[in-house]
Scaffold this motif. Structure first.
Motif, mmCIF file in Angstrom:
data_model
loop_
_atom_site.group_PDB
_atom_site.id
_atom_site.type_symbol
_atom_site.label_atom_id
_atom_site.label_comp_id
_atom_site.label_asym_id
_atom_site.label_seq_id
_atom_site.Cartn_x
_atom_site.Cartn_y
_atom_site.Cartn_z
ATOM 1 N N ASP A 6 57.860 -39.390 -1.268
ATOM 2 C CA ASP A 6 58.354 -39.658 -2.613
ATOM 3 C C ASP A 6 59.022 -38.389 -3.103
ATOM 4 O OD1 ASP A 6 58.647 -39.858 -5.374
ATOM 5 O OD2 ASP A 6 56.739 -40.873 -5.667
ATOM 6 N N PRO A 7 60.298 -38.437 -3.501
ATOM 7 C CA PRO A 7 60.966 -37.214 -3.966
ATOM 8 C C PRO A 7 60.290 -36.577 -5.168
ATOM 9 C CG PRO A 7 62.409 -39.131 -4.203
ATOM 10 C CD PRO A 7 61.155 -39.598 -3.533
ATOM 11 N N GLY A 8 59.547 -37.350 -5.960
ATOM 12 C CA GLY A 8 58.824 -36.813 -7.106
ATOM 13 C C GLY A 8 57.465 -36.247 -6.735
ATOM 14 N N ASN A 9 57.032 -36.481 -5.489
ATOM 15 C CA ASN A 9 55.740 -35.996 -4.997
ATOM 16 C C ASN A 9 55.952 -35.532 -3.552
ATOM 17 O OD1 ASN A 9 53.040 -35.517 -4.447
ATOM 18 N ND2 ASN A 9 52.373 -37.619 -4.732
ATOM 19 N N PRO A 10 56.716 -34.439 -3.378
ATOM 20 C CA PRO A 10 57.129 -34.025 -2.035
ATOM 21 C C PRO A 10 55.979 -33.699 -1.088
ATOM 22 C CG PRO A 10 57.694 -32.350 -3.654
ATOM 23 C CD PRO A 10 57.213 -33.546 -4.412
ATOM 24 N N ASN A 11 54.820 -33.323 -1.600
ATOM 25 C CA ASN A 11 53.687 -33.041 -0.718
ATOM 26 C C ASN A 11 52.786 -34.260 -0.538
ATOM 27 O OD1 ASN A 11 54.324 -30.367 -0.045
ATOM 28 N ND2 ASN A 11 53.652 -29.704 -2.047
ATOM 29 N N ASP A 12 53.207 -35.405 -1.088
ATOM 30 C CA ASP A 12 52.501 -36.681 -0.938
ATOM 31 C C ASP A 12 51.010 -36.555 -1.247
ATOM 32 O OD1 ASP A 12 52.456 -39.437 -0.455
ATOM 33 O OD2 ASP A 12 51.843 -39.141 1.618
ATOM 34 N N ASP A 21 46.507 -26.258 -8.248
ATOM 35 C CA ASP A 21 47.267 -26.523 -9.466
ATOM 36 C C ASP A 21 48.015 -25.275 -9.931
ATOM 37 O OD1 ASP A 21 45.413 -24.918 -10.843
ATOM 38 O OD2 ASP A 21 44.726 -26.517 -12.169
ATOM 39 N N CYS A 22 48.629 -25.366 -11.092
ATOM 40 C CA CYS A 22 49.445 -24.266 -11.625
ATOM 41 C C CYS A 22 48.643 -22.990 -11.893
ATOM 42 C CB CYS A 22 50.094 -24.685 -12.937
ATOM 43 S SG CYS A 22 51.098 -26.145 -12.815
ATOM 44 N N SER A 23 47.344 -23.128 -12.071
ATOM 45 C CA SER A 23 46.476 -21.978 -12.321
ATOM 46 C C SER A 23 45.726 -21.543 -11.071
ATOM 47 C CB SER A 23 45.466 -22.324 -13.428
ATOM 48 O OG SER A 23 46.134 -22.638 -14.615
ATOM 49 N N PHE A 24 46.181 -22.035 -9.923
ATOM 50 C CA PHE A 24 45.636 -21.677 -8.612
ATOM 51 C C PHE A 24 44.235 -22.225 -8.359
ATOM 52 C CE2 PHE A 24 48.692 -18.428 -9.917
ATOM 53 C CZ PHE A 24 49.677 -18.686 -8.978
ATOM 54 N N GLU A 34 52.517 -42.349 -12.001
ATOM 55 C CA GLU A 34 53.939 -42.366 -11.659
ATOM 56 C C GLU A 34 54.803 -42.966 -12.760
ATOM 57 O OE1 GLU A 34 54.422 -44.080 -7.792
ATOM 58 O OE2 GLU A 34 52.896 -42.786 -6.927
ATOM 59 N N VAL A 35 54.274 -43.073 -13.982
ATOM 60 C CA VAL A 35 55.026 -43.693 -15.067
ATOM 61 C C VAL A 35 56.167 -42.793 -15.533
ATOM 62 C CG1 VAL A 35 54.895 -44.547 -17.438
ATOM 63 C CG2 VAL A 35 53.083 -45.102 -15.812
ATOM 64 N N ALA A 36 55.896 -41.540 -15.811
ATOM 65 C CA ALA A 36 56.920 -40.605 -16.300
ATOM 66 C C ALA A 36 57.029 -39.455 -15.306
ATOM 67 C CB ALA A 36 56.553 -40.096 -17.674
ATOM 68 N N GLY A 37 57.526 -39.716 -14.117
ATOM 69 C CA GLY A 37 57.498 -38.727 -13.050
ATOM 70 C C GLY A 37 56.187 -38.909 -12.307
ATOM 71 N N VAL A 38 55.794 -37.927 -11.549
ATOM 72 C CA VAL A 38 54.525 -38.006 -10.825
ATOM 73 C C VAL A 38 53.619 -36.915 -11.370
ATOM 74 C CG1 VAL A 38 53.380 -37.880 -8.599
ATOM 75 C CG2 VAL A 38 55.611 -38.961 -8.763
ATOM 76 N N VAL A 39 52.586 -37.336 -12.083
ATOM 77 C CA VAL A 39 51.627 -36.401 -12.656
ATOM 78 C C VAL A 39 50.315 -36.550 -11.896
ATOM 79 C CG1 VAL A 39 50.352 -35.715 -14.718
ATOM 80 C CG2 VAL A 39 52.728 -36.486 -14.912
ATOM 81 N N PHE A 50 38.225 -30.519 -16.474
ATOM 82 C CA PHE A 50 39.074 -31.687 -16.268
ATOM 83 C C PHE A 50 39.518 -32.216 -17.620
ATOM 84 C CE2 PHE A 50 34.877 -33.378 -17.006
ATOM 85 C CZ PHE A 50 35.097 -34.535 -17.740
ATOM 86 N N PRO A 51 40.547 -32.995 -17.723
ATOM 87 C CA PRO A 51 41.461 -33.234 -16.610
ATOM 88 C C PRO A 51 42.388 -32.037 -16.426
ATOM 89 C CG PRO A 51 42.252 -34.376 -18.566
ATOM 90 C CD PRO A 51 40.932 -33.731 -18.924
ATOM 91 N N ARG A 52 42.648 -31.720 -15.207
ATOM 92 C CA ARG A 52 43.634 -30.695 -14.868
ATOM 93 C C ARG A 52 44.833 -31.456 -14.332
ATOM 94 N NH1 ARG A 52 41.478 -25.506 -15.189
ATOM 95 N NH2 ARG A 52 43.344 -24.781 -14.162
ATOM 96 N N SER A 53 45.982 -31.244 -14.937
ATOM 97 C CA SER A 53 47.159 -32.038 -14.572
ATOM 98 C C SER A 53 48.327 -31.151 -14.193
ATOM 99 C CB SER A 53 47.567 -32.933 -15.739
ATOM 100 O OG SER A 53 46.524 -33.822 -16.060
ATOM 101 N N CYS A 54 49.102 -31.635 -13.232
ATOM 102 C CA CYS A 54 50.307 -30.939 -12.781
ATOM 103 C C CYS A 54 51.397 -31.955 -12.495
ATOM 104 C CB CYS A 54 50.045 -30.182 -11.474
ATOM 105 S SG CYS A 54 49.295 -28.587 -11.665
ATOM 106 N N ASP A 55 52.619 -31.555 -12.776
ATOM 107 C CA ASP A 55 53.773 -32.347 -12.379
ATOM 108 C C ASP A 55 53.988 -32.082 -10.885
ATOM 109 O OD1 ASP A 55 56.646 -32.670 -11.677
ATOM 110 O OD2 ASP A 55 56.805 -33.300 -13.775
ATOM 111 N N ALA A 56 53.952 -33.109 -10.085
ATOM 112 C CA ALA A 56 54.016 -32.949 -8.631
ATOM 113 C C ALA A 56 55.312 -32.296 -8.169
ATOM 114 C CB ALA A 56 53.834 -34.294 -7.937
ATOM 115 N N LEU A 57 56.374 -32.420 -8.927
ATOM 116 C CA LEU A 57 57.655 -31.837 -8.533
ATOM 117 C C LEU A 57 57.859 -30.457 -9.150
ATOM 118 C CD1 LEU A 57 60.282 -32.240 -6.997
ATOM 119 C CD2 LEU A 57 61.209 -33.332 -9.030
ATOM 120 N N ARG A 58 57.651 -30.329 -10.433
ATOM 121 C CA ARG A 58 57.965 -29.079 -11.130
ATOM 122 C C ARG A 58 56.917 -27.979 -10.946
ATOM 123 N NH1 ARG A 58 60.122 -33.207 -13.583
ATOM 124 N NH2 ARG A 58 62.249 -33.097 -14.356
#
Length: 93
Positions: A6-12, A21-24, A34-39, A50-58
């Motif tokens: 999935d181009p929005g989730n390149p690491n599947d 995550d963004c904070s390592f 997958e509603v607004a991108g891949v979160v 929790f919840p710890r969330s990341c945009d799979a692409l950005r």
């Protein structure tokens, strides 16, 4: 893995996977929205937040092997410093 990326989730990354995550933090993935991108959302394996969330692409989350989680937890600050330096170095190349 599904075989097609999935181009929005390149690491599947899927529910049940462990990702950085963004904070390592190593995070156990509990939801893929997958509603607004891949979160990706999950629970930190460092401190249980929790919840710890990341945009799979950005955010660029990467998979982490379960075997590595305990080493990361033993010296989380050192791990985070090393990862920041790795990312800084890769951005400069």
């Amino acid at each position: 893995m599904s075989g097609t990326t999935d181009p929005g989730n390149p690491n599947d990354i899927q529910v049940g996977d462990i990702y950085e995550d963004c904070s390592f933090h190593p995070v156990l993935c509990t939801a893929v929205d997958e509603v607004a991108g891949v979160v990706l959302s999950g629970i930190s394996l460092i401190d249980g937040t929790f919840p710890r969330s990341c945009d799979a692409l950005r955010c660029g989350p990467i998979r982490i092997r379960v075997e590595d989680v305990m080493d990361i937890k033993r010296d989380f600050d050192g791990y985070a410093r090393r990862r920041k330096e790795e990312l800084r170095t890769s951005d400069n190349t």
